[in-house]
Write an enzyme that holds these catalytic residues in place. Structure first.
Site, PDB file in Angstrom:
ATOM      1  NE  ARG A  48      -2.203   0.599   3.732  1.00 39.99           N
ATOM      2  CZ  ARG A  48      -2.820   0.703   4.902  1.00 39.99           C
ATOM      3  NH1 ARG A  48      -4.065   1.128   4.951  1.00 39.99           N
ATOM      4  NH2 ARG A  48      -2.223   0.376   6.013  1.00 39.99           N
ATOM      5  CG  ASP A  91      -6.428   0.869   1.265  1.00 38.78           C
ATOM      6  OD1 ASP A  91      -6.290  -0.004   2.152  1.00 38.78           O
ATOM      7  OD2 ASP A  91      -6.877   2.013   1.468  1.00 38.78           O
ATOM      8  CG  LEU A  92      -4.266  -5.382   1.941  1.00 40.60           C
ATOM      9  CD1 LEU A  92      -3.487  -6.170   2.975  1.00 40.60           C
ATOM     10  CD2 LEU A  92      -4.506  -6.238   0.706  1.00 40.60           C
ATOM     11  CE  LYS A 145       4.659 -19.276  14.506  1.00 38.65           C
ATOM     12  NZ  LYS A 145       5.570 -18.138  14.740  1.00 38.65           N
ATOM     13  CG  HIS A 175      10.452 -21.032   9.591  1.00 39.22           C
ATOM     14  ND1 HIS A 175       9.710 -20.451  10.575  1.00 39.22           N
ATOM     15  CD2 HIS A 175      11.732 -20.993  10.030  1.00 39.22           C
ATOM     16  CE1 HIS A 175      10.512 -20.081  11.560  1.00 39.22           C
ATOM     17  NE2 HIS A 175      11.749 -20.388  11.256  1.00 39.22           N
ATOM     18  CE  LYS A 179      14.522 -23.544  11.341  1.00 38.29           C
ATOM     19  NZ  LYS A 179      15.444 -22.437  11.247  1.00 38.29           N
ATOM     20  CG  ASP A 232       6.406 -16.501  18.348  1.00 39.84           C
ATOM     21  OD1 ASP A 232       5.898 -16.318  17.222  1.00 39.84           O
ATOM     22  OD2 ASP A 232       7.593 -16.229  18.602  1.00 39.84           O
ATOM     23  CG  HIS A 237       8.199 -23.064  15.043  1.00 35.61           C
ATOM     24  ND1 HIS A 237       7.682 -23.082  13.768  1.00 35.61           N
ATOM     25  CD2 HIS A 237       8.467 -21.762  15.298  1.00 35.61           C
ATOM     26  CE1 HIS A 237       7.668 -21.853  13.278  1.00 35.61           C
ATOM     27  NE2 HIS A 237       8.132 -21.031  14.189  1.00 35.61           N
TER      28      HIS A 237
HETATM   29  C1  BG6 Z   1       9.175 -17.514  14.239  1.00 33.46           C
HETATM   30  C2  BG6 Z   1       8.805 -16.807  15.511  1.00 33.46           C
HETATM   31  O1  BG6 Z   1       8.135 -18.357  13.826  1.00 33.46           O
HETATM   32  O2  BG6 Z   1      10.349 -18.286  14.448  1.00 33.46           O
HETATM   33  C3  BG6 Z   1       9.954 -15.936  15.978  1.00 33.46           C
HETATM   34  O3  BG6 Z   1       7.657 -16.013  15.293  1.00 33.46           O
HETATM   35  C4  BG6 Z   1      11.220 -16.742  16.099  1.00 33.46           C
HETATM   36  O4  BG6 Z   1       9.642 -15.341  17.246  1.00 33.46           O
HETATM   37  C5  BG6 Z   1      11.492 -17.524  14.813  1.00 33.46           C
HETATM   38  O5  BG6 Z   1      12.290 -15.851  16.349  1.00 33.46           O
HETATM   39  C6  BG6 Z   1      12.658 -18.482  14.982  1.00 33.46           C
HETATM   40  O6  BG6 Z   1      12.983 -19.050  13.739  1.00 33.46           O
HETATM   41  P1  BG6 Z   1      14.479 -19.442  13.387  1.00 33.46           P
HETATM   42  O7  BG6 Z   1      14.370 -20.151  12.081  1.00 33.46           O
HETATM   43  O8  BG6 Z   1      15.262 -18.184  13.336  1.00 33.46           O
HETATM   44  O9  BG6 Z   1      14.927 -20.338  14.503  1.00 33.46           O
END
Ligand code: BG6
Length: 487
Positions: A48, A91-92, A145, A175, A179, A232, A237
């Site tokens: 935007r 503009d969302l 996320k 993510h 890895k 988080d 994770h």
């Molecule tokens: C994210 C979190 O998903 O992963 C962050 O929101 C965190 O708070 C991050 O720092 C860590 O990822 P990585 O790959 O750097 O270990």
């Protein structure tokens, strides 16, 4: 790997932190490597606060370039990467703007990928606006996320997105699943006969999974203060890593075979009794301290954080899995910000031998241990006892090392690069299915509820340490300790 899967990759949140640090650098690496992205593939950034394509490319040059290839940027590849990028100003808050996007992408080739690198509150409005201009056909949607704040809000998002996109069009990204060492754990477990017979309660005493960070909340204080470490890191994770460590061998590596097995683990997690929470979960918050010689401030004084915040920046929790393979084996999960080191690892502690003819040292637990280091320095290390040279039979700990960079000098991929290529190529195995996500929320919710209801502050820990002492005490009750506390 040569591909001809053409694509139009639409990036919402095109000037956001994630686009800058992770998504655009990962796309660049795939582009630079050659053969991974179809030549005709396009990236369409949506933002935007940028006037036009020229402005956007300027932003990319200034902000993204410093995050690509630490060893210097290949300028020819960089220039041809910029050629792939288009820009649409939207503009969302204004759904009519989506007609501009439809017009921009209508002649572009291949599958459309919509990557929502935005806050979760925008997921549903964006999906609805995409559907209103017919862009939900022949497309995939990637959701970052956190997906929701709890089970209810995550269900609300999934229900609304599910009305517009079928489940096989939805890529929920975690993510950590991208890895390389996590992939390698699958290879180690299911490509070798060695570990499978030992990978069970009869031979495993306990398992630790740690994701420790030195970083604090950086510029995300506002977001983080409303989120906390349990939402988080643990809900996603850590529970995903746990499910990969504990899952049964899948029938094949196709998306649903892997995800079905992970789901079985998540559904078998021993439900949490709110009365036990103080015994099985520790929450902490960092105070001022020193990390690698640098003084760092307390969490409560970080920008965007409420001075009287009770948000946790550290969690340690004991998890049990109620099935024949794992009954009674404690899994200790731990994560925290501003800890003593940046390390992510999985530690499998095997039981001691049942009888030792070689003296007491062979009867110590932890003599056999597998340490899977996810970052930094990706390695898998198997600890054994061996005889010390010389007279007598004295045992000492030695280890076999699998250091990936020694065997595979090239081809290591960043998590985001692998996952983005998977989206473009329609591979869902490393993305979280809705039922997995629900099972994970269902398991963490009693902890969230109890912490919210108790009004007790988190336990303080000094930045640069390994978190509150209570996290060590929790393991001591099981006659064990965290890996860094050994010796
Ligand atoms: C994210 C979190 O998903 O992963 C962050 O929101 C965190 O708070 C991050 O720092 C860590 O990822 P990585 O790959 O750097 O270990």
């Amino acid at each position: 790997m040569q591909t001809d899967s053409s694509f139009t990759f639409v990036l919402f949140g095109g000037t956001g932190d994630l686009s800058m640090r992770k998504i655009l650098p990962a796309l660049f690496e795939a582009h630079r490597a050659g053969g991974m992205l179809a030549d005709s593939g396009k990236i369409v950034a949506v933002a935007r606060h940028v006037a036009d394509r020229a402005d956007y490319l300027e932003w990319v040059n200034e902000h993204v370039k410093p995050h690509v290839s630490k060893n210097g940027v290949d300028e020819t590849a960089w220039a041809s990467f910029l050629d792939r990028i288009e820009f649409v100003k939207i503009d969302l808050g204004n759904p009519e703007d989506f007609a501009l996007l439809r017009d921009a992408v209508s002649d572009m080739p291949g599958i459309r990928v919509f990557y929502l690198a935005t806050g979760p509150s925008l997921f549903v409005p964006i999906c609805r606006a995409l559907a209103s201009v017919g862009l939900n056909e022949n497309s995939r949607i990637v959701l970052e996320k956190p997906l929701g704040y709890d089970l209810k809000s995550s269900n609300a998002i999934n229900d609304a997105v599910g009305e517009i996109f079928a489940e096989e069009q939805i890529y929920r990204i975690d993510h950590y699943l991208g890895k390389e060492p996590v992939q390698n754990l699958l290879a180690l477990r299911f490509g070798n006969v060695l570990f499978e017979p030992l990978w069970r309660r009869e031979w495993v005493e306990s398992i630790q999974i740690t994701i420790a960070e030195e970083l604090g909340v950086e510029a995300r204080g506002d977001f983080y203060d409303n989120t906390g470490a349990l939402r988080d890191m643990v809900q996603n994770h850590l529970l995903q890593l746990l499910s990969i460590v504990a899952m049964e061998p899948p029938h094949s590596m196709d998306s649903d075979s892997v995800r079905d097995e992970k789901l079985r683990v998540l559904r078998a997690l021993k439900p949490i009794d709110p009365r036990d929470i103080s015994k099985i979960a520790v929450r902490g918050q960092y105070h001022a301290g020193v990390i690698r010689g640098n003084a760092v401030p307390a969490y409560a004084t970080e920008p965007g954080v409420k001075p009287d915040s009770t948000t946790e920046t550290f969690v340690a929790v004991k998890v049990e899995i109620e099935n024949w393979r794992w009954a009674g084996v404690p899994f200790f999960l731990r994560t925290g910000k501003r800890l003593a080191d940046r390390v992510a690892e999985i530690v499998v502690n095997f039981r001691a031998v049942p009888h030792s003819a070689l003296g007491a040292s062979a009867l110590r637990g932890g003599a056999n241990r597998l340490v899977i280091r996810l970052q930094p320095n990706e390695t898998i290390r198997l600890y054994c006892l061996a005889k010390q040279p010389g007279e007598g039979m004295n045992l000492a700990s030695v280890h076999l090392d699998l250091a990936f960079d020694r065997f595979f000098r090239e081809g290591q991929m960043e998590a985001y690069q692998r996952l983005l290529l998977d989206v473009i190529n329609g591979r869902l195995a490393l993305f979280v299915r809705r039922d997995e996500q629900e099972a994970a929320w269902r398991w963490v919710e009693p902890i969230l509820d109890e912490w919210a209801a108790s009004h007790k502050p988190p336990k303080p820990y000094a930045a640069g340490t390994w978190g509150p002492a209570a996290a060590s005490a929790m393991l001591a009750q099981h006659d064990t300790c965290w890996l860094e506390e050994e010796n």
